[in-house]
Design a protein around this motif. Structure first.
Motif, mmCIF file in Angstrom:
data_model
loop_
_atom_site.group_PDB
_atom_site.id
_atom_site.type_symbol
_atom_site.label_atom_id
_atom_site.label_comp_id
_atom_site.label_asym_id
_atom_site.label_seq_id
_atom_site.Cartn_x
_atom_site.Cartn_y
_atom_site.Cartn_z
ATOM 1 N N SER A 164 59.087 -22.127 86.090
ATOM 2 C CA SER A 164 59.016 -22.694 84.378
ATOM 3 C C SER A 164 60.347 -21.816 83.730
ATOM 4 N N GLY A 165 60.585 -20.582 84.052
ATOM 5 C CA GLY A 165 61.844 -20.133 83.545
ATOM 6 C C GLY A 165 62.867 -20.908 83.962
ATOM 7 N N GLU A 224 57.023 -6.695 89.721
ATOM 8 C CA GLU A 224 56.726 -8.246 89.573
ATOM 9 C C GLU A 224 57.920 -8.859 88.800
ATOM 10 N N LYS A 241 53.446 -7.014 78.714
ATOM 11 C CA LYS A 241 52.221 -6.789 77.951
ATOM 12 C C LYS A 241 50.724 -7.357 78.591
ATOM 13 N N ILE A 242 51.186 -8.708 79.205
ATOM 14 C CA ILE A 242 49.972 -9.385 79.768
ATOM 15 C C ILE A 242 49.624 -8.739 81.169
ATOM 16 N N GLY A 243 50.457 -8.180 81.557
ATOM 17 C CA GLY A 243 49.781 -7.394 82.822
ATOM 18 C C GLY A 243 50.752 -7.629 84.079
ATOM 19 N N MET A 244 51.958 -7.817 83.818
ATOM 20 C CA MET A 244 53.013 -8.159 84.901
ATOM 21 C C MET A 244 53.609 -6.696 85.376
ATOM 22 N N THR A 245 53.554 -6.350 86.523
ATOM 23 C CA THR A 245 54.344 -4.908 86.641
ATOM 24 C C THR A 245 55.529 -5.187 86.753
ATOM 25 N N MET A 252 55.469 -19.221 89.643
ATOM 26 C CA MET A 252 55.011 -19.916 88.269
ATOM 27 C C MET A 252 56.236 -19.255 87.293
ATOM 28 N N PRO A 253 56.237 -17.981 87.122
ATOM 29 C CA PRO A 253 57.396 -17.682 86.304
ATOM 30 C C PRO A 253 58.722 -17.853 86.448
ATOM 31 N N ASN A 256 50.986 -19.637 91.550
ATOM 32 C CA ASN A 256 51.287 -18.807 92.422
ATOM 33 C C ASN A 256 52.111 -17.590 91.595
ATOM 34 N N LYS A 257 51.773 -16.341 91.687
ATOM 35 C CA LYS A 257 52.683 -15.459 90.790
ATOM 36 C C LYS A 257 54.011 -15.160 91.310
ATOM 37 N N ILE A 308 56.827 -9.946 76.952
ATOM 38 C CA ILE A 308 55.642 -10.458 76.750
ATOM 39 C C ILE A 308 54.749 -10.370 78.267
ATOM 40 N N MET A 309 55.504 -10.977 79.037
ATOM 41 C CA MET A 309 54.958 -10.853 80.359
ATOM 42 C C MET A 309 54.321 -9.461 80.981
ATOM 43 N N ARG A 354 60.830 -12.740 76.728
ATOM 44 C CA ARG A 354 59.924 -13.386 77.610
ATOM 45 C C ARG A 354 59.369 -12.233 78.621
#
Lengths: 691, 275
Positions: free
Chosen positions: A275-276, A614, A607-611, A271-272, A267-268, A604-605, A601
């Motif tokens: 794991s963080g 978020e 770039k992947i498409g995290m606003t 998850m970050p 779940n957004k 990267i997020m 970290r």
């Protein structure tokens, strides 16, 4: 010229790395200032001579020792942090062609400069605030303020400075060794490369749970106040071990459980963060556990000392319902201790009061018995009983002076009822010269003269004050059910000791109409009674009160207790402040080190498409949890420490449990507010780094 | 059908104190059809990173426009950009950019998690993409436990799992050894055959020789382009290296090739592929 270059580099390094150096320098200066203040207070003759100031030297010396340890630990902590963050920098120097000895020179100049600034700053602060602190302590002791300017005490100044210079030299040597061992490539490598996901260490987790559980268990189940005093440090150590273990591996355990739950984990929102945190906990568990423990320490120190101090008047009122307690004994021609009759005592007190001009409201009689016993386990023997079987030194080691009063007297003196049965006792450890409370086994049963008594109640502050018995032996106070029980013990010891048996002590308790007025002329009053007593003894043909006498007064006790609690409170505030400071420091360093690690970290997020929002949310939830976990844990610790602490406070004669509860709650609330302020302050730095 | 259209794109950087202006892009135009595999070649400083950042909506052009699937990028609001990027673009970076705190599986799933896709759908897509890229057996490992080639395939899987309209690859073989490079390029060719549009920025002639079309950027303009036509990879490789040599000598002598500022479409090209 070359030397100038290294100095310049050192100085510019300090300025460039201000994020690390400013807190380091301020923390060193702050610790030094506190250390200097504490040390100087301990050695300030003028203060120890102040009313109630007798506790200052001992307590402040203990405080200084604690501060020394704390300072050393914190200085090494900040230093190791600094070195870790700057590894890459040293690596670049190395690659640019500086030999390690050159890097060492730059390091030397850095350390030298930062050390000079911190030490001069710290001593300056110390000198500046010393006067303020001595005023504060006088205020707390409710004594007259010492006037005059004596800012600088060279001896302690030199001692405190020398201690911190030593710490600086040690850290420099340590850093120099670290640098000479580092390989340039390793220095350049990023800090987090190849870090493994933490695993749950089951043994550690079990040890942690067991230790924490045992610590809590001790706190909850220990009923006797003296046992509480004794076991307190055991419980503290257990809880510290438990906290470290659980932080290190328990957090990993919980996070792994969360991760296993796929519906929760993928779940957004989660998850970050999960794991963080999993990785973050690995690096920060020890820091967080330290914060939790320091926070608990601050809270315990502040809440106990504040409640003791603010409960002072109540404690005094409870223990001194009257203002003056007076008895005297002399040895008659047969060598038997004889009490001066109560009427005589009363006459002397009235005469003295008239002389100094205070009015007596009432005079009451109250009798007690004091006997010496040899104590072994839960049995009390008269000396005669063991004389033949034990050596003299063995007997001396086991001697306990015991006092007995009836419950009726106890109630009259304290206003408390115990409802003792015929063979039940109230017990109190009045004084223990060795400080070893094992002298008294305060639970279960006690056998006196072959009769078994059940210990029904532990009494914090025994209402009969004693000077005659304070001859180096432990003193125990007992409350027996009634006159009949008293008579039984009296007869038994009479039979046991024969000629050397004790008599009942006749004591009078005097109340004055105007307590405060009596306090003002207290010293005069006691010396007046003293001379009356001598006159009386002369008149009946006994030179002095050879068997002893005691004038125990409210005002002397007030001075004593205010001195003790006031000094304790000051120490609590000082150490509490230093612990809080240490907490801030650890948090700050944690925040910036994490900021640098998280930056990559989150890039990267993004770039992947995290606003951005978020990312902010994720950061917030991580930081919040990491930040407030220690506060929550400290809260839980306090809750579990509460029963034990409140029992221990009973030994120190704090009877009002609600007072301690209020103090605990207030100090927790205040601490939480301060903590949140620290959080807001340091997280700004964190966000700046992330951006 | 055009999936990407770039129109006279210009980007000017102003140095910090406003003194010098650096023109990174001086008017770039080209388009990419759906299902096409396009490589952009150029030396360091030619402006290809700037171009890619603008295509990825990570940066904004000074002037000109980018249309992705008919939608103009500059019209997408700041807040929607991240979502737009997530839904329409897949990225493969030179440095993999895998998160070291996530397992390979979680790294690949991250875009879907951010997009709020259901767990079952996630698993289905993961299985498919992992199979296609041959990384099914390393899903539970962490990035530091696998080789560079595996990392890059995981990164590719992460880019593909959202079924993006366009995959943007920035020097995907830059950090790989030759074997891993050719494996990755084979993966790219395969997914391209299945209809995936790919735009790849690269230095490597080898990598570019896998594409359908190669654009050459130099000094902020599209300088030249080559079509594959029916050539094999080897033939294309030769053509590319010839072109590069020619471009270099031309650049050095500064004479023999006329520099077309605009290479949109197929007109005005110095060299053409066989069609």
């Amino acid at each position: 010229m070359k030397r100038g270059l290294y100095r310049k580099m050192g100085w510019s390094n300090i300025r460039k790395n201000y994020r690390f150096f400013v807190p380091r320098i301020t923390s060193e200066a702050g610790l030094l200032a506190c250390f200097y203040i504490s040390l100087t207070l301990a050695f300030d003759d003028r203060l120890s001579q102040v009313k109630g100031g007798t506790y200052i030297p001992t307590f402040m010396l203990i405080g200084t020792a604690v501060l020394a340890i704390l300072s050393a630990v914190l200085m090494f902590y900040t230093n190791s942090f600094l070195m870790k963050q700057r590894r890459a920098e040293f690596g670049v120097y190395n690659i640019l062609g500086m030999e390690k000895k050159h890097v060492g020179k730059v390091l030397f100049h850095e350390s030298f400069l930062s050390s000079i600034i911190s030490i001069l700053g710290g001593l300056g602060l110390g000198v500046l605030f010393y006067k303020l602190c001595s005023l504060l302590i006088c205020k707390l002791l409710k004594s007259k303020i010492i006037v005059g300017f004596y800012f600088i005490t060279p001896k302690t100044l030199a001692l405190a400075g020398a201690f911190f210079i030593l710490l600086d030299i040690l850290t420099f040597i340590y850093n120099r060794i670290v640098i000479s061992r580092m390989k340039p490539v390793e220095m350049l490598k990023s800090r987090s490369a190849g870090e493994k996901e933490p695993t749950v260490k089951w043994l550690l987790l079990l040890v942690g749970i067991a230790a924490l559980g045992a610590g809590y268990f001790i706190s909850i189940t220990t009923k006797s106040p003296l046992q509480a005093l004794e076991l307190f440090f055991v419980a503290v150590v257990l809880v510290i071990i438990g906290t470290y273990c659980i932080f290190v591996t328990g957090t990993t355990f919980v996070l792994k459980l969360l991760k296993k739950n796929e519906r929760y984990y993928y779940n957004k929102k989660h998850m970050p963060s999960v794991s963080g945190l999993l990785f973050r906990m690995k690096q920060n568990a020890v820091g967080l556990a330290s914060i939790a423990i320091l926070a608990t320490g601050v809270l315990v120190m502040i809440s106990t000392t504040v409640s003791l101090y603010s409960g002072l008047q109540g404690t005094l009122d409870k223990n001194y319902p009257q203002d003056l307690y007076f008895y005297a004994q002399y040895e008659n021609t047969d060598g038997v201790n004889t009490s001066v009759p109560a009427e005589e005592l009363e006459r002397m007190a009235r005469k003295a009061a008239d002389d100094v001009g205070v009015k007596i409201e009432s005079v009451e009689n109250n009798d007690y018995l004091s006997v010496s016993y040899y104590k072994e386990g839960n049995r009390l023997y008269t000396k005669n009983e063991v004389e033949n079987t034990l050596s003299k030194t063995e007997i001396m080691n086991g001697i306990v002076d015991c006092m007995f009063i009836t419950e009726a007297s106890y109630t009259a003196l304290t206003g408390e009822t115990l409802s003792l049965g015929r063979y039940e006792l109230g017990v109190s450890m009045v004084s223990s010269p060795t400080g070893n409370s094992k002298d008294a086994d305060m639970s279960g049963e006690l056998v006196i003269h072959g009769k078994t008594y059940k210990i029904a109640e532990n009494i914090g502050l025994y209402p009969v004050k004693t000077q005659i018995l304070a001859n180096g032996f432990p003193v125990m106070g007992f409350v027996v059910a009634d006159d009949e029980a008293m008579k039984e013990i009296f007869e038994a010891q009479k039979a046991g000791y024969g000629k050397y048996a004790s008599e009942m002590t006749n004591r009078i308790c005097v109340s004055f109409v105007d307590r405060e007025k009596a306090c003002k002329v207290g010293d005069e009053l006691t010396s007046e009674i003293n001379s009356e007593l001598n006159a009386y003894l002369d008149s009946i043909g006994y030179g002095d009160a050879s068997a002893g006498y005691s004038i125990d007064t409210y005002w002397e006790a007030r001075e004593e207790v205010t001195g003790m609690y006031g000094t304790l409170l000051f120490l609590g505030i000082l150490l509490g402040a230093v612990c809080l400071f240490a907490t801030v420091l650890i948090i700050y360093y944690k925040q910036i080190s994490e900021g640098y690690e998280d930056r990559d970290r989150f890039q990267i997020m993004e770039k992947i498409g995290m606003t951005t929002s978020e990312i902010k949310k994720t950061i917030n939830s991580q930081v919040l949890l990491v930040f407030f976990l220690p506060l929550i844990v400290a809260g839980i610790h306090i809750v579990f420490a509460y029963p034990m602490l409140s029992r221990m406070l009973r030994v120190l004669a704090l009877y009002k449990p609600t007072l301690f509860l209020t103090c605990s709650l207030i100090s927790y609330a205040v601490f939480a507010v301060v903590y949140i302020l620290i959080y807001l302050g340091t997280s700004r730095t964190y966000y700046k780094i992330i951006k | 059908m055009e999936i990407l259209k770039v129109n006279d794109l210009k980007k000017t950087y102003t140095t910090r104190f406003g003194g010098n202006q650096v023109q990174a892009l001086k008017g770039v135009s080209f388009s990419v059809d759906a299902g096409e595999y396009v490589a952009i070649m150029g030396e360091s400083g030619s402006g290809k990173t700037t171009l890619l950042n603008i295509l990825a909506a990570l940066d904004k052009p000074t002037s000109g426009s980018v249309f992705l699937d008919g939608k103009q990028l500059s019209n997408v609001g700041e807040d929607e950009l991240a979502k737009f990027r997530r839904d329409n673009l897949g990225f493969v970076f030179q440095e993999f950019n895998l998160l070291d705190t996530f397992s390979i599986k979680d790294n690949i799933l991250l875009p879907l998690v951010l997009g709020g896709i259901g767990l079952n759908e996630m698993k289905k897509r993961l299985e498919k993409v992992a199979y296609e890229l041959g990384i099914s057996d390393i899903l539970s490992k962490f990035p530091y436990e696998v080789s560079g080639g595996q990392k890059q395939r995981a990164a590719a899987a992460r880019a593909l799992i959202t079924n993006p309209k366009l995959v943007l690859a920035d020097e995907p073989t830059g950090a790989l050894d030759s074997r891993s490079s050719s494996e990755l390029l084979r993966v790219f060719s395969n997914i391209n055959k299945q209809g995936q549009t790919i735009l790849m920025v690269t230095h490597s002639t080898d990598a570019a020789s896998n594409a359908d079309r190669v654009l050459f950027i130099r000094d902020g303009v599209v300088f030249h382009q080559i079509f594959r036509g029916d050539s094999t990879n080897e033939e294309l490789y030769k053509k590319i290296s010839d072109t590069l040599t020619m471009l270099r000598t031309a650049g050095d002598t500064g004479a023999s090739i006329k520099t077309p500022g605009n290479c949109a479409g197929n007109e005005g090209l110095g060299v053409r592929g066989q069609e």
